[in-house]
Design an enzyme around this catalytic site. Sequence first.
Site, PDB file in Angstrom:
ATOM      1  N   LEU A  31       0.806  -1.231   0.000  1.00 12.31           N
ATOM      2  CA  LEU A  31       0.000   0.000   0.000  1.00 12.31           C
ATOM      3  C   LEU A  31       0.834   1.274   0.000  1.00 12.31           C
ATOM      4  CD1 LEU A  31      -2.704  -1.056   2.610  1.00 12.31           C
ATOM      5  CD2 LEU A  31      -3.044  -0.780   0.149  1.00 12.31           C
ATOM      6  N   GLY A  32       1.958   1.233   0.654  1.00 11.29           N
ATOM      7  CA  GLY A  32       2.754   2.456   0.707  1.00 11.29           C
ATOM      8  C   GLY A  32       3.962   2.251   1.591  1.00 11.29           C
ATOM      9  N   GLY A  34       7.025   4.521   4.066  1.00 11.20           N
ATOM     10  CA  GLY A  34       7.472   5.787   4.625  1.00 11.20           C
ATOM     11  C   GLY A  34       8.851   5.559   5.188  1.00 11.20           C
ATOM     12  N   PHE A  36       9.623   4.948   8.183  1.00  7.32           N
ATOM     13  CA  PHE A  36       9.700   3.982   9.282  1.00  7.32           C
ATOM     14  C   PHE A  36       9.212   2.592   8.928  1.00  7.32           C
ATOM     15  CE2 PHE A  36       9.470   8.135  11.291  1.00  7.32           C
ATOM     16  CZ  PHE A  36      10.642   8.074  12.048  1.00  7.32           C
ATOM     17  N   GLY A  37       8.475   2.491   7.817  1.00  6.58           N
ATOM     18  CA  GLY A  37       7.972   1.157   7.534  1.00  6.58           C
ATOM     19  C   GLY A  37       7.273   1.037   6.207  1.00  6.58           C
ATOM     20  N   VAL A  39       3.761  -0.522   4.385  1.00  2.00           N
ATOM     21  CA  VAL A  39       2.402  -0.866   4.769  1.00  2.00           C
ATOM     22  C   VAL A  39       1.824  -1.817   3.719  1.00  2.00           C
ATOM     23  CG1 VAL A  39       0.117   0.044   5.336  1.00  2.00           C
ATOM     24  CG2 VAL A  39       2.159   1.347   5.932  1.00  2.00           C
ATOM     25  N   LYS A  54       1.452  -2.351   9.214  1.00  2.00           N
ATOM     26  CA  LYS A  54       2.681  -1.560   9.062  1.00  2.00           C
ATOM     27  C   LYS A  54       3.837  -2.418   9.555  1.00  2.00           C
ATOM     28  CE  LYS A  54       4.416   3.100  10.098  1.00  2.00           C
ATOM     29  NZ  LYS A  54       3.969   4.430  10.542  1.00  2.00           N
ATOM     30  N   ASP A 146       3.229  15.476  13.428  1.00  2.00           N
ATOM     31  CA  ASP A 146       3.550  15.169  12.026  1.00  2.00           C
ATOM     32  C   ASP A 146       2.280  15.235  11.173  1.00  2.00           C
ATOM     33  OD1 ASP A 146       5.213  14.543   9.917  1.00  2.00           O
ATOM     34  OD2 ASP A 146       5.166  12.373  10.276  1.00  2.00           O
TER      35      ASP A 146
HETATM   36  N1  ATP Z   1      -4.288   2.264   7.422  1.00  2.00           N
HETATM   37  C1  ATP Z   1      -3.842   2.404   6.186  1.00  2.00           C
HETATM   38  N2  ATP Z   1      -4.567   2.012   5.123  1.00  2.00           N
HETATM   39  C2  ATP Z   1      -4.083   2.137   3.848  1.00  2.00           C
HETATM   40  N3  ATP Z   1      -2.885   2.682   3.545  1.00  2.00           N
HETATM   41  C3  ATP Z   1      -2.104   3.085   4.562  1.00  2.00           C
HETATM   42  C4  ATP Z   1      -2.540   2.974   5.926  1.00  2.00           C
HETATM   43  N4  ATP Z   1      -1.554   3.468   6.722  1.00  2.00           N
HETATM   44  C5  ATP Z   1      -0.572   3.879   5.894  1.00  2.00           C
HETATM   45  N5  ATP Z   1      -0.897   3.659   4.601  1.00  2.00           N
HETATM   46  C6  ATP Z   1      -0.054   4.010   3.432  1.00  2.00           C
HETATM   47  O1  ATP Z   1       1.306   3.793   3.758  1.00  2.00           O
HETATM   48  C7  ATP Z   1       2.052   5.031   3.731  1.00  2.00           C
HETATM   49  C8  ATP Z   1       3.085   5.056   4.848  1.00  2.00           C
HETATM   50  O2  ATP Z   1       2.443   4.974   6.113  1.00  2.00           O
HETATM   51  P1  ATP Z   1       2.925   5.802   7.399  1.00  2.00           P
HETATM   52  O3  ATP Z   1       2.806   7.265   7.133  1.00  2.00           O
HETATM   53  O4  ATP Z   1       2.227   5.277   8.609  1.00  2.00           O
HETATM   54  O5  ATP Z   1       4.465   5.345   7.408  1.00  2.00           O
HETATM   55  P2  ATP Z   1       5.763   6.090   7.970  1.00  2.00           P
HETATM   56  O6  ATP Z   1       6.936   5.192   7.675  1.00  2.00           O
HETATM   57  O7  ATP Z   1       5.565   6.431   9.413  1.00  2.00           O
HETATM   58  O8  ATP Z   1       5.790   7.384   7.066  1.00  2.00           O
HETATM   59  P3  ATP Z   1       6.529   8.781   7.270  1.00  2.00           P
HETATM   60  O9  ATP Z   1       7.788   8.689   6.470  1.00  2.00           O
HETATM   61  O10 ATP Z   1       5.524   9.753   6.667  1.00  2.00           O
HETATM   62  O11 ATP Z   1       6.725   8.994   8.733  1.00  2.00           O
HETATM   63  C9  ATP Z   1       0.976   6.115   3.837  1.00  2.00           C
HETATM   64  O12 ATP Z   1       1.382   7.311   3.224  1.00  2.00           O
HETATM   65  C10 ATP Z   1      -0.200   5.480   3.112  1.00  2.00           C
HETATM   66  O13 ATP Z   1      -0.069   5.625   1.696  1.00  2.00           O
END
Ligand code: ATP
Length: 365
Positions: A31-32, A34, A36-37, A39, A54, A146
């Site tokens: 799904l995506g 970032g 930190f992880g 998803v 995640k 954030d």
């Molecule tokens: N509950 C969810 N349902 C669907 N897609 C999700 C969900 N949570 C996160 N995503 C997707 O995954 C991506 C990364 O999630 P998240 O922002 O929690 O990660 P992160 O590693 O903490 O990112 P960042 O670098 O912004 O801190 C989001 O931008 C979104 O596209």
Amino acid sequence: SSLRLSLPHLQLMEGHCLDGNQGIYKVQEFLGNGSFGNVVKCTKLGSQECYAIKIMNCSRAGQEEFEMMKLIKDLDPDENHLIKMFECFTFHSVTCIVYELLDVSLFDSYKRDSSTRTHLCLIRVIAQQLLKALKALKSIGVAHCDITLDNIMFTDPDSVNVKLIDFGLAVETKKLSTETDIQVTPFRAPEVILGLPLDESVDMWALGVVLACVYFGNYPFPSKTEYETIRAMVQIFGLPEAEVLHKAKNKAAFFTRDNSDWRLCTPEEYTETTGQQVEIKNHVINLDAMIHEHRDMFEAHDDDDHRAFIDLLKNMLEVNPQNRITPIQALEHDFITMKHLAGKSKAVYAGKAEESQTHSSINTR
Ligand SMILES: Nc1ncnc2c1ncn2[C@@H]1O[C@H](COP(=O)(O)OP(=O)(O)OP(=O)(O)O)[C@@H](O)[C@H]1O
């Protein structure tokens, strides 16, 4: 999109299973990602339910996000527009946090057409929901730190319902100190840049930037360098109050005194103090003039509603955090309560505004 995740202890592909405490999750798609992880979308074996898991790159960051989710677990996630967490488990030494599956982020939704302006009636719904989220977080002394277009997601494609995600950088407000390096540009509050005491009102600033983005179709403040951001703030709102400048630990980079009067440093002076080059793009918005663009863009238009929105926005983007509007005050603001839309002459527009609480169709002409 096809998935192939390679972490030191875990190779993951579509169809692989993750053993959780509350069930076994089968990986469906990516799904995506970032910083930190990653998803992934998963189904729980033996059920039709889908989840977003995640998968954390680093177990310390995973534990911190999980601890924060435990801290907010007593807040009703649906009422308060916060992402719902189901469980957290370790699989092959990797921390996995199971969340409800959401649809698209505000960022992805606007990326499709960056010229899109959003109708005020939709902005109102989104604003109200996120103000409820900020009110709930403030009530338990937590700052998200954030809030961005990426970290706000729609729950499904057919309704206007958003949720705040990614509590990886959230902190207890009492642990915030002047030096804490929080928020990303262009959502960073002036008190973070200027080195003032911090509290949860940093989230109100970031939410103001988010709402300004969906209203203007662009970021309200340039942010290549912090100088440009501060310069734009000064152009829009004037010089910060002397009391603010007095407390600001980093003021010397941005402001200087001629006799006893503070003024913004020139770009050359900023470069001399910080070593950073400044490129002045002059992309500074005129909040009051935006009303004309919206008037041309949407059939359903009400100048009073625009004035109410801009007034709320100015209160959210108040440079002095001590004078910035609080979530409770903002929820009582005319733009949210629609007090200014009472009366016969506003009935048609007010009807559309009511309608948009449940439908997302008002965005199109
Ligand atoms: N509950 C969810 N349902 C669907 N897609 C999700 C969900 N949570 C996160 N995503 C997707 O995954 C991506 C990364 O999630 P998240 O922002 O929690 O990660 P992160 O590693 O903490 O990112 P960042 O670098 O912004 O801190 C989001 O931008 C979104 O596209």
